[in-house]
Design a protein around this motif. Structure first.
Motif, PDB file in Angstrom:
ATOM      1  N   UNK A 265      10.691 -34.785  11.848  1.00 49.71           N
ATOM      2  CA  UNK A 265       9.577 -35.735  11.795  1.00 49.71           C
ATOM      3  C   UNK A 265       8.743 -35.622  10.533  1.00 49.71           C
ATOM      4  N   UNK A 266       8.886 -34.525   9.791  1.00 47.84           N
ATOM      5  CA  UNK A 266       7.969 -34.234   8.690  1.00 47.84           C
ATOM      6  C   UNK A 266       8.083 -35.210   7.531  1.00 47.84           C
ATOM      7  N   UNK A 267       9.200 -35.905   7.441  1.00 47.87           N
ATOM      8  CA  UNK A 267       9.368 -36.862   6.339  1.00 47.87           C
ATOM      9  C   UNK A 267       9.238 -38.303   6.808  1.00 47.87           C
ATOM     10  N   UNK A 268       8.790 -38.509   8.041  1.00 51.48           N
ATOM     11  CA  UNK A 268       8.704 -39.870   8.572  1.00 51.48           C
ATOM     12  C   UNK A 268       7.275 -40.395   8.540  1.00 51.48           C
ATOM     13  N   UNK A 269       7.178 -41.728   8.511  1.00 51.77           N
ATOM     14  CA  UNK A 269       5.874 -42.359   8.647  1.00 51.77           C
ATOM     15  C   UNK A 269       5.021 -42.270   7.391  1.00 51.77           C
ATOM     16  N   UNK A 270       3.774 -42.729   7.535  1.00 55.70           N
ATOM     17  CA  UNK A 270       2.842 -42.689   6.407  1.00 55.70           C
ATOM     18  C   UNK A 270       2.179 -41.315   6.325  1.00 55.70           C
ATOM     19  N   UNK A 271       1.205 -41.175   5.426  1.00 59.10           N
ATOM     20  CA  UNK A 271       0.589 -39.864   5.199  1.00 59.10           C
ATOM     21  C   UNK A 271      -0.094 -39.313   6.448  1.00 59.10           C
ATOM     22  N   UNK A 291      11.823 -17.585  11.762  1.00 61.80           N
ATOM     23  CA  UNK A 291      12.779 -16.897  10.877  1.00 61.80           C
ATOM     24  C   UNK A 291      14.161 -17.523  10.947  1.00 61.80           C
ATOM     25  N   UNK A 292      14.440 -18.207  12.046  1.00 59.47           N
ATOM     26  CA  UNK A 292      15.772 -18.795  12.225  1.00 59.47           C
ATOM     27  C   UNK A 292      15.913 -20.139  11.525  1.00 59.47           C
ATOM     28  N   UNK A 293      14.796 -20.722  11.130  1.00 62.26           N
ATOM     29  CA  UNK A 293      14.877 -22.018  10.465  1.00 62.26           C
ATOM     30  C   UNK A 293      15.534 -21.879   9.095  1.00 62.26           C
ATOM     31  N   UNK A 294      16.481 -22.731   8.762  1.00 62.87           N
ATOM     32  CA  UNK A 294      17.047 -22.704   7.405  1.00 62.87           C
ATOM     33  C   UNK A 294      15.954 -22.926   6.368  1.00 62.87           C
ATOM     34  N   UNK A 295      16.093 -22.288   5.232  1.00 61.65           N
ATOM     35  CA  UNK A 295      15.082 -22.353   4.181  1.00 61.65           C
ATOM     36  C   UNK A 295      14.797 -23.784   3.736  1.00 61.65           C
ATOM     37  N   UNK A 296      15.775 -24.646   3.835  1.00 60.63           N
ATOM     38  CA  UNK A 296      15.592 -26.034   3.404  1.00 60.63           C
ATOM     39  C   UNK A 296      14.521 -26.745   4.220  1.00 60.63           C
ATOM     40  N   UNK A 297      14.302 -26.271   5.449  1.00 61.05           N
ATOM     41  CA  UNK A 297      13.301 -26.899   6.313  1.00 61.05           C
ATOM     42  C   UNK A 297      11.928 -26.242   6.211  1.00 61.05           C
ATOM     43  N   UNK A 298      11.837 -25.160   5.467  1.00 58.26           N
ATOM     44  CA  UNK A 298      10.544 -24.484   5.366  1.00 58.26           C
ATOM     45  C   UNK A 298      10.170 -24.263   3.901  1.00 58.26           C
ATOM     46  N   UNK A 299      10.724 -23.219   3.291  1.00 57.98           N
ATOM     47  CA  UNK A 299      10.327 -22.859   1.929  1.00 57.98           C
ATOM     48  C   UNK A 299      10.592 -23.999   0.934  1.00 57.98           C
ATOM     49  N   UNK A 300      11.760 -24.616   1.034  1.00 62.49           N
ATOM     50  CA  UNK A 300      12.086 -25.701   0.101  1.00 62.49           C
ATOM     51  C   UNK A 300      11.134 -26.884   0.278  1.00 62.49           C
ATOM     52  N   UNK A 301      10.776 -27.151   1.523  1.00 60.43           N
ATOM     53  CA  UNK A 301       9.844 -28.248   1.802  1.00 60.43           C
ATOM     54  C   UNK A 301       8.451 -27.922   1.250  1.00 60.43           C
ATOM     55  N   UNK A 302       8.049 -26.665   1.386  1.00 60.56           N
ATOM     56  CA  UNK A 302       6.730 -26.279   0.893  1.00 60.56           C
ATOM     57  C   UNK A 302       6.664 -26.354  -0.626  1.00 60.56           C
ATOM     58  N   UNK A 303       7.775 -26.129  -1.278  1.00 57.00           N
ATOM     59  CA  UNK A 303       7.805 -26.283  -2.739  1.00 57.00           C
ATOM     60  C   UNK A 303       7.431 -27.709  -3.125  1.00 57.00           C
ATOM     61  N   UNK A 304       7.973 -28.678  -2.394  1.00 51.91           N
ATOM     62  CA  UNK A 304       7.631 -30.081  -2.666  1.00 51.91           C
ATOM     63  C   UNK A 304       6.164 -30.349  -2.376  1.00 51.91           C
ATOM     64  N   UNK A 305       5.672 -29.790  -1.292  1.00 56.25           N
ATOM     65  CA  UNK A 305       4.263 -30.024  -0.922  1.00 56.25           C
ATOM     66  C   UNK A 305       3.307 -29.434  -1.954  1.00 56.25           C
ATOM     67  N   UNK A 309       0.780 -34.954  -4.846  1.00 52.31           N
ATOM     68  CA  UNK A 309      -0.482 -35.450  -5.380  1.00 52.31           C
ATOM     69  C   UNK A 309      -1.627 -35.398  -4.386  1.00 52.31           C
ATOM     70  N   UNK A 310      -1.309 -35.335  -3.099  1.00 54.33           N
ATOM     71  CA  UNK A 310      -2.323 -35.254  -2.049  1.00 54.33           C
ATOM     72  C   UNK A 310      -2.686 -33.785  -1.828  1.00 54.33           C
ATOM     73  N   UNK A 311      -3.952 -33.436  -2.062  1.00 53.04           N
ATOM     74  CA  UNK A 311      -4.345 -32.027  -1.980  1.00 53.04           C
ATOM     75  C   UNK A 311      -4.169 -31.465  -0.576  1.00 53.04           C
ATOM     76  N   UNK A 312      -4.190 -32.335   0.441  1.00 58.20           N
ATOM     77  CA  UNK A 312      -4.010 -31.842   1.812  1.00 58.20           C
ATOM     78  C   UNK A 312      -2.596 -31.298   2.023  1.00 58.20           C
ATOM     79  N   UNK A 313      -1.622 -31.914   1.398  1.00 59.20           N
ATOM     80  CA  UNK A 313      -0.254 -31.383   1.499  1.00 59.20           C
ATOM     81  C   UNK A 313      -0.147 -30.051   0.765  1.00 59.20           C
ATOM     82  N   UNK A 314      -0.880 -29.914  -0.340  1.00 60.82           N
ATOM     83  CA  UNK A 314      -0.851 -28.637  -1.059  1.00 60.82           C
ATOM     84  C   UNK A 314      -1.472 -27.532  -0.197  1.00 60.82           C
ATOM     85  N   UNK A 315      -2.546 -27.882   0.513  1.00 62.88           N
ATOM     86  CA  UNK A 315      -3.158 -26.917   1.436  1.00 62.88           C
ATOM     87  C   UNK A 315      -2.171 -26.529   2.533  1.00 62.88           C
ATOM     88  N   UNK A 316      -1.484 -27.519   3.088  1.00 59.39           N
ATOM     89  CA  UNK A 316      -0.534 -27.248   4.172  1.00 59.39           C
ATOM     90  C   UNK A 316       0.661 -26.445   3.674  1.00 59.39           C
TER      91      UNK A 316
END
Length: 582
Positions: A265-271, A291-305, A309-316
């Motif tokens: 769900x994290x990539x769906x919908x508006x902000x 710990x069981x989540x593949x890195x693509x769903x956690x660390x890699x996603x956080x790199x994008x966040x 440009x939205x500071x709230x995503x950087x906080x998250x």
């Protein structure tokens, strides 16, 4: 009289009894008469309010239940029921609450109702909220109250909870005038002023928790003003964090189900959709299951966040990394994002800076020297930050970084340590006790790094201007130790314009003491005009103590310029201010 004539003339009790039985018969025999269902539902909705006999009302509800439980009619029935003013009147509310559906159909019906709401969230942002979003939310509230679809409510809890939280986010600040209400649905007097999309979403969310036995979670939200946070423009994410933590603490299994639901769900919908989902997701990462989540769903996603440009995503993104860093197994993956985390120290948003510091404190011992050196340079720029927590914890992280430097790298970072001495010494006089205490503690770490033993006077909590003898001892120590390594006088003078009075006063006092104790020949070679020019600006300060100390410091600088070497030392500040140093 035809079937529909009978249905349209329900005012007489005898006709009502016949109509009830007729409706049930129609419901059971509409397999090949699909086109009749909309007309029957239209008549039911129009005439329901005039049916007075309980037995007939129950037959009507049973008829609706039969229609809605058949997959090919479900959406038709829902559409008719949802196309009515909210809050629903007691007659329609009774239909929603008293739906009599066999167990296998309950999940299907609740899912279709839920999808009506979810589709509104997946649509591109509109000028006004779709009416069906508000109507479906109120319908869910009535269904939860009736508790007839209890098993389905438990089964769909993760989807229901997240959809309602997203609806809350979309509803913040809206009134019914911000909803695209179908023409003719309300008369002008029918829309109560206190009714808002948010109140429906809040009611439904609270009732969902209560009906699914999440009583502790409900209580935590109530005690911590979580509902107010959740429905506030600035506090929504804090409310989401609070509820996610409550669920993780009280019902770990259910929280894990929500976490797995959120991954796609994290990539769906508006902000708004993404932020609410992301806020809940990052809090659940404290669970060992994360710990069981593949890195693509956690660390890699956080790199994008972290680059969003939205500071709230950087906080998250930073909040998610902080929760993950608690799992030792995840630290190697997280270390790949260190450059982004260190860059976050330069942000203007206090929450971002503090979050970055908290993560770096967990990783500082495992950093390579290049990253460590870059980080300490950035941290040095935060000494004296007007945000007291940023100042405090940047000093803390700086101290942890210095302690983490390995022997082969110590020479390379020695200049940074030397440059930090004056700021740390001056901020040991800060009006904020926590900052002052932390500055003294980290000053000790730096002294140990340099293999120095600080004089005991450094640890005094009394301001220097009331203990000039102690200040003199400290000055002599640092003047001697720093000679030939850094220009301690020039560095101290830069703090004479600090916005904080205790720091300005301490800096001016220290400049006077340095002028007294340093080699006067060296001072004359440096010239004193630049010192005197800076000091004269402080003579107009409204604080008398600073003006007095500045006057005496100027006198000492001028005397040092004229004299070849220091004369016999006297307690000049005590003499000038006419007070004891004891």
């Amino acid at each position: 009289m035809t079937t529909f004539d009978t249905l349209k003339n329900l005012k007489h009790p005898c006709i009502q009894r016949s109509a009830g039985e007729l409706l049930l018969t129609l419901a059971k025999n509409t397999e090949s008469q699909f086109e009749k269902v909309p007309e029957i539902m239209g008549v039911i909705c129009a005439q329901l309010s005039i049916i007075s006999q309980p037995r007939v009302r129950q037959q009507i509800i049973n008829t609706v239940s039969l229609f809605i439980s058949r997959p090919k009619y479900t959406d038709i029935v829902l559409s008719f029921l949802l196309c009515h003013p909210v809050p629903y009147n007691r007659h329609l509310a009774e239909v929603w609450r008293m739906l009599a559906v066999e167990l296998p159909s309950t999940t299907w019906i609740l899912w279709r109702l839920l999808r009506k709401l979810q589709k509104c969230h997946n649509e591109p942002a509109q000028e006004k909220m779709a009416y069906v979003a508000v109507a479906a939310t109120d319908a869910l509230y009535e269904v939860f109250l009736g508790n007839r679809l209890r098993a389905a409510t438990f089964r769909l809890f993760p989807q229901l909870l997240m959809t309602l939280l997203i609806q809350i986010h979309h509803s913040i600040g809206l009134t019914m005038s911000d909803v695209d209400i179908p023409s003719g649905l309300y008369t002008e007097q029918e829309v109560p002023s206190e009714v808002t999309p948010l109140c429906f979403a809040m009611q439904a969310t609270k009732t969902l928790l209560l009906r699914t036995c999440c009583l502790q979670e409900f209580n935590i939200m109530e005690k911590n003003k979580g509902w107010a946070l959740l429905g506030g423009k600035d506090g929504h994410l804090q409310g989401v964090f609070l509820l996610a933590n409550a669920l993780l603490e009280r019902n770990r299994l259910l929280a894990q189900k929500v976490m797995y639901l959120l991954v796609p769900l994290l990539n769906r919908g508006n902000d708004k959709h993404k932020l609410t989902s992301a806020g809940f997701f990052v809090e659940l990462l404290r669970s060992p299951v994360a710990k069981r989540l593949p890195s693509i769903y956690s660390v890699a996603r956080f790199k994008d966040w972290l680059q969003d440009g939205n500071h709230l995503f950087r906080i998250l993104g930073l909040r998610g990394l902080y929760n993950l860093v608690g799992h030792q197994e995840m630290r190697e993956d997280i270390k790949s994002l260190l450059p982004y985390i260190v860059d976050s120290l330069r942000e203007t948003d206090e929450k971002i800076v503090l979050s970055a510091i908290q993560i770096l404190l967990q990783l500082v011992r495992t950093m390579d020297f290049t990253t460590l050196a870059a980080m300490t340079r950035t941290l040095f720029s935060l000494f004296g930050d007007v945000r007291s927590d940023v100042h405090h914890f940047s000093v803390t992280l700086f101290g942890a970084a210095i302690k983490s430097v390995k022997n082969p790298d110590k020479k390379s970072i020695e200049n940074q340590v030397l440059d930090s001495l004056v700021p740390l010494l001056l901020y040991s006089q800060d009006e904020n006790d926590a900052v002052a205490e932390e500055s003294r503690r980290v000053l000790t770490i730096c002294a140990q790094f340099l293999k120095w033993k600080l004089p005991q006077e450094v640890y005094s909590k009394d301001p220097w201007h009331i203990k000039p003898t102690e200040a003199g001892t400290i000055c002599r120590f640092f003047e001697k130790k720093c000679k030939g390594k850094i220009n301690i006088l020039e560095q101290t003078l830069t703090y004479s314009k600090n916005p904080k009075l205790p720091i300005r006063r301490s800096a001016v006092l220290f400049v006077g003491l340095l002028s007294k104790y340093m080699d006067h020949n060296e001072l004359r070679r440096m010239g004193t005009d630049w010192i005197e020019d800076d000091l004269r600006d402080q003579l107009c300060d409204p604080e008398p103590s600073l003006c007095i100390i500045t006057s005496q410091t100027l006198l000492l600088v001028q005397m040092a310029r004229a004299e070849p070497k220091p004369k016999q030392r006297v307690n000049w500040l005590q003499k000038f201010m006419g007070r004891s140093s004891a």
